[in-house]
Design an enzyme around this catalytic site. Structure first.
Site, short mmCIF file in Angstrom:
data_model
loop_
_atom_site.label_atom_id
_atom_site.label_comp_id
_atom_site.label_asym_id
_atom_site.label_seq_id
_atom_site.Cartn_x
_atom_site.Cartn_y
_atom_site.Cartn_z
N SER A 139 0.93 -0.76 -0.15
CA SER A 139 -0.03 0.40 0.21
C SER A 139 0.74 0.89 0.17
O SER A 139 1.64 0.79 0.53
CB SER A 139 -0.81 -0.07 1.27
OG SER A 139 -0.99 0.76 1.67
N TYR A 152 -2.59 -1.05 10.65
CA TYR A 152 -2.58 -0.80 8.64
C TYR A 152 -1.07 -0.74 8.22
O TYR A 152 -0.81 -1.22 7.39
CB TYR A 152 -3.68 -0.64 8.04
CG TYR A 152 -3.53 -0.99 7.11
CD1 TYR A 152 -4.10 -1.79 6.02
CD2 TYR A 152 -3.30 0.22 5.71
CE1 TYR A 152 -4.59 -1.70 4.81
CE2 TYR A 152 -3.40 -0.17 4.47
CZ TYR A 152 -4.15 -0.93 4.38
OH TYR A 152 -4.30 -1.34 3.00
#
Ligand code: NAD
Length: 257
Positions: A139, A152
């Site tokens: 990401s 995350y």
């Protein structure tokens, strides 16, 4: 380019980016193993439809990527793994001091540890086949941080570190390991964040999308699942044979800021 004769396992691929990557790999001729933790008729129907659309073999294998033994069993049951795409992921948004510990554990297990377990199980198969591609879906949050996403961001930075380490361990072999770092892609995972973000920021949906979610994406456009899939296919191509241990951002300029 043709990936005919190659078998690709894509974790977390009954929706969103994972399915988009599976579609592009199938379009390029690869046989595909779809996965998620559910075992519903519609999961198997997804596999049948993808197979019919591209004339390749597609199987759906249920395995829970929060469980180490399931991660390894997925690869074992697939029987072959030339291309491994570690994509399964979940999200939770909360300030660090009130971040639920069980959410932290689940995010680290699914978003990070699963990639370790599947990679460990897949490498012997790749070595036996004399070719392999590991594509980790990290990401922009594998390269930069945002508030309220501690687990995350930590997991995705971990995925980038794992990618580099595996690349070094396989550097002299015809195996590569890379991470794709998407910015915002409109998928169920992103949809699910919108209500939380609306509450946290006290904004309506449109304002939260433009001002918060795409605030750091200079293109002001979501990336598409097909673009992530196309990048994965490129990483499987001969042109990418010397690309290993790196990240490719598909983020509309986010990490250029
Ligand atoms: P999604 O919710 O549409 O897909 C997540 C997939 O993971 C689903 O197929 C789900 O069934 C599966 N999954 C969840 N828990 C699982 C488990 N325990 N075992 C097996 N499978 C499980 O989300 P998405 O946006 O497509 O996200 C896919 C990946 O892309 C994630 O790793 C996510 O972090 C990453 N990513 C997404 C974006 C984005 O904007 N959507 C941006 C950057 C990175």
């Amino acid at each position: 380019m043709s990936l005919a004769g190659k078998t690709a396992i894509v974790t977390g691929s009954n929706s969103g980016i994972g399915y988009g990557v599976a579609e592009e790999l199938a379009r390029a001729g690869a046989d595909v193993v779809l996965n998620s933790f559910t075992d519903r008729d519609e999961d198997h129907a997804l596999a049948e439809n993808l197979a019919a659309a591209h004339g390749v073999t597609v199987r759906y294998i249920a395995a829970d990527m929060s469980r180490p033994e399931d991660c390894r069993a997925l690869v074992d049951r697939a029987g072959a793994c030339d291309i491994l795409v570690n994509n399964a992921g979940i999200q939770h948004v909360a300030p660090v001091e009130s971040f639920p510990a069980e959410k932290w554990d689940a995010i680290i297990a699914i978003n990070l540890s699963s990639a370790f377990h599947t990679t460990a199980a897949a490498l012997p198969l790749m070595r036996a086949a004399g070719w392999g591609r590991i594509v980790n879906i990290a990401s922009a949050h594998g390269l930069t941080a945002s508030p309220f996403k501690s687990a995350y961001v930590a997991a995705k930075h971990g995925v980038v570190g794992l990618t580099k380490t595996v690349a070094l361990e396989t550097a002299e072999e015809p195996i590569t390991a890379n991470a794709i770092c998407p910015g915002y892609v409109l998928t169920p995972l992103v949809e699910a964040q919108i209500p939380d973000q609306m509450k946290t920021h006290g904004m309506d949906r449109d304002t939260v999308v433009r001002e918060v979610m795409l605030a750091r994406q200079p293109s002001k456009a979501f990336a598409t699942t097909g673009q992530i899939g196309g990048t994965a296919v490129f990483l499987c191509s001969e042109a990418a044979a010397q690309i290993t241990g790196t990240t490719i951002s598909v983020d509309g300029g986010w990490t250029a800021l």
